[in-house]
Design a protein around this motif. Structure first.
Motif, PDB file in Angstrom:
ATOM      1  N   PHE A  12       1.624   9.730 -42.071  1.00 26.94           N
ATOM      2  CA  PHE A  12       1.122   8.366 -42.096  1.00 26.94           C
ATOM      3  C   PHE A  12       0.498   8.004 -40.753  1.00 26.94           C
ATOM      4  N   THR A  13      -0.306   6.965 -40.788  1.00 27.98           N
ATOM      5  CA  THR A  13      -0.892   6.414 -39.575  1.00 27.98           C
ATOM      6  C   THR A  13      -0.531   4.939 -39.530  1.00 27.98           C
ATOM      7  N   GLU A  14      -0.043   4.480 -38.405  1.00 32.41           N
ATOM      8  CA  GLU A  14       0.356   3.082 -38.246  1.00 32.41           C
ATOM      9  C   GLU A  14      -0.446   2.474 -37.113  1.00 32.41           C
ATOM     10  N   GLN A  15      -0.930   1.263 -37.297  1.00 35.70           N
ATOM     11  CA  GLN A  15      -1.700   0.594 -36.264  1.00 35.70           C
ATOM     12  C   GLN A  15      -0.772  -0.218 -35.380  1.00 35.70           C
ATOM     13  N   ALA A  16      -1.043  -0.193 -34.087  1.00 32.31           N
ATOM     14  CA  ALA A  16      -0.156  -0.800 -33.094  1.00 32.31           C
ATOM     15  C   ALA A  16       0.067  -2.287 -33.320  1.00 32.31           C
ATOM     16  N   GLU A  17      -0.949  -3.002 -33.788  1.00 35.86           N
ATOM     17  CA  GLU A  17      -0.787  -4.447 -33.946  1.00 35.86           C
ATOM     18  C   GLU A  17       0.179  -4.824 -35.054  1.00 35.86           C
ATOM     19  N   ASN A  23       9.735  -0.832 -31.867  1.00 41.44           N
ATOM     20  CA  ASN A  23       9.230   0.400 -32.466  1.00 41.44           C
ATOM     21  C   ASN A  23       8.000   0.920 -31.740  1.00 41.44           C
ATOM     22  N   LEU A  24       7.203   0.022 -31.179  1.00 41.75           N
ATOM     23  CA  LEU A  24       6.030   0.457 -30.427  1.00 41.75           C
ATOM     24  C   LEU A  24       6.441   1.362 -29.266  1.00 41.75           C
ATOM     25  N   GLU A  25       7.502   1.006 -28.582  1.00 46.24           N
ATOM     26  CA  GLU A  25       7.992   1.823 -27.478  1.00 46.24           C
ATOM     27  C   GLU A  25       8.468   3.198 -27.957  1.00 46.24           C
ATOM     28  N   ASN A  26       9.056   3.251 -29.140  1.00 48.28           N
ATOM     29  CA  ASN A  26       9.592   4.507 -29.658  1.00 48.28           C
ATOM     30  C   ASN A  26       8.542   5.387 -30.324  1.00 48.28           C
ATOM     31  N   TRP A  27       7.488   4.789 -30.863  1.00 53.88           N
ATOM     32  CA  TRP A  27       6.540   5.533 -31.691  1.00 53.88           C
ATOM     33  C   TRP A  27       5.272   5.948 -30.983  1.00 53.88           C
ATOM     34  N   THR A  58      -5.447  -0.611 -28.355  1.00 56.49           N
ATOM     35  CA  THR A  58      -4.510  -1.674 -28.711  1.00 56.49           C
ATOM     36  C   THR A  58      -3.100  -1.332 -28.256  1.00 56.49           C
ATOM     37  N   THR A  59      -2.719  -0.080 -28.392  1.00 59.20           N
ATOM     38  CA  THR A  59      -1.386   0.334 -27.950  1.00 59.20           C
ATOM     39  C   THR A  59      -1.199   0.066 -26.475  1.00 59.20           C
ATOM     40  N   LEU A  60      -2.183   0.430 -25.657  1.00 58.02           N
ATOM     41  CA  LEU A  60      -2.073   0.200 -24.213  1.00 58.02           C
ATOM     42  C   LEU A  60      -2.024  -1.295 -23.897  1.00 58.02           C
ATOM     43  N   LEU A  61      -2.852  -2.080 -24.564  1.00 60.93           N
ATOM     44  CA  LEU A  61      -2.852  -3.527 -24.315  1.00 60.93           C
ATOM     45  C   LEU A  61      -1.530  -4.162 -24.744  1.00 60.93           C
ATOM     46  N   SER A  76       1.242 -14.204 -19.851  1.00 67.81           N
ATOM     47  CA  SER A  76       0.360 -13.237 -20.500  1.00 67.81           C
ATOM     48  C   SER A  76       0.014 -13.693 -21.907  1.00 67.81           C
ATOM     49  N   VAL A  77      -1.215 -13.372 -22.313  1.00 69.93           N
ATOM     50  CA  VAL A  77      -1.710 -13.733 -23.634  1.00 69.93           C
ATOM     51  C   VAL A  77      -2.350 -12.499 -24.248  1.00 69.93           C
ATOM     52  N   TYR A  78      -2.014 -12.222 -25.492  1.00 69.56           N
ATOM     53  CA  TYR A  78      -2.644 -11.130 -26.226  1.00 69.56           C
ATOM     54  C   TYR A  78      -3.293 -11.728 -27.463  1.00 69.56           C
ATOM     55  N   VAL A  79      -4.593 -11.522 -27.606  1.00 69.49           N
ATOM     56  CA  VAL A  79      -5.329 -12.012 -28.768  1.00 69.49           C
ATOM     57  C   VAL A  79      -5.993 -10.813 -29.425  1.00 69.49           C
ATOM     58  N   ASN A  80      -5.752 -10.651 -30.707  1.00 63.99           N
ATOM     59  CA  ASN A  80      -6.351  -9.566 -31.466  1.00 63.99           C
ATOM     60  C   ASN A  80      -7.510 -10.131 -32.275  1.00 63.99           C
ATOM     61  N   PHE A  81      -8.685  -9.559 -32.103  1.00 73.29           N
ATOM     62  CA  PHE A  81      -9.882 -10.046 -32.780  1.00 73.29           C
ATOM     63  C   PHE A  81     -10.109  -9.384 -34.144  1.00 73.29           C
ATOM     64  N   LYS A  82      -9.170  -8.568 -34.583  1.00 68.92           N
ATOM     65  CA  LYS A  82      -9.360  -7.828 -35.820  1.00 68.92           C
ATOM     66  C   LYS A  82      -9.630  -8.742 -37.009  1.00 68.92           C
ATOM     67  N   THR A  83      -8.892  -9.827 -37.115  1.00 74.38           N
ATOM     68  CA  THR A  83      -9.079 -10.714 -38.260  1.00 74.38           C
ATOM     69  C   THR A  83     -10.335 -11.569 -38.129  1.00 74.38           C
ATOM     70  N   SER A  84     -11.017 -11.512 -37.000  1.00 76.88           N
ATOM     71  CA  SER A  84     -12.266 -12.278 -36.855  1.00 76.88           C
ATOM     72  C   SER A  84     -13.334 -11.756 -37.813  1.00 76.88           C
TER      73      SER A  84
END
Length: 109
Positions: A12-17, A23-27, A58-61, A76-84
């Motif tokens: 499988f492939t999982e997207q960081a967002e 789990n992000l730290e572990n995966w 995205t993983t690094l951010l 800190s602010v994280y904004v993901n533009f994917k849904t734009s």
């Protein structure tokens, strides 16, 4: 790190967002220059990461965001533009597409 897991990572492939911070730290797989990149991402100023889809931007951010949000001296602010992309049809049908993008952005922040 993935060698410790009991699954085949190619299944499988999982997207960081979509992964919670624990789990992000572990995966994740560490980038060869990750320490330098994280140091730069956690400093002041605007940053731009470029690269093909799936290379780990995205993983690094998200890792930098998770590291910074635990500090008391940083906001800190994280904004993901994917849904734009959902408002992209407005650019084709209306002349005020940039207005709606700005409204979407303000609501996200």
């Amino acid at each position: 790190m993935l060698a410790d897991c009991n699954y085949d990572e190619k299944v499988f492939t999982e997207q960081a967002e979509y992964i919670d911070s624990a789990n992000l730290e572990n995966w994740h797989i560490e980038h060869p220059n990750e320490k330098l990149i994280m140091k730069k991402l956690c400093q002041g100023g605007a940053k731009l990461l470029t690269g093909p889809r799936g290379c780990g931007k995205t993983t690094l951010l998200l890792k930098a965001y998770n590291e910074m949000r635990h500090r008391k001296d940083v906001f800190s602010v994280y904004v993901n533009f994917k849904t734009s992309l959902k408002i992209e049809p407005l650019y084709r049908k209306n002349t005020n597409g940039s207005y709606w993008f700005n409204q979407w952005l303000f609501l996200k922040i």
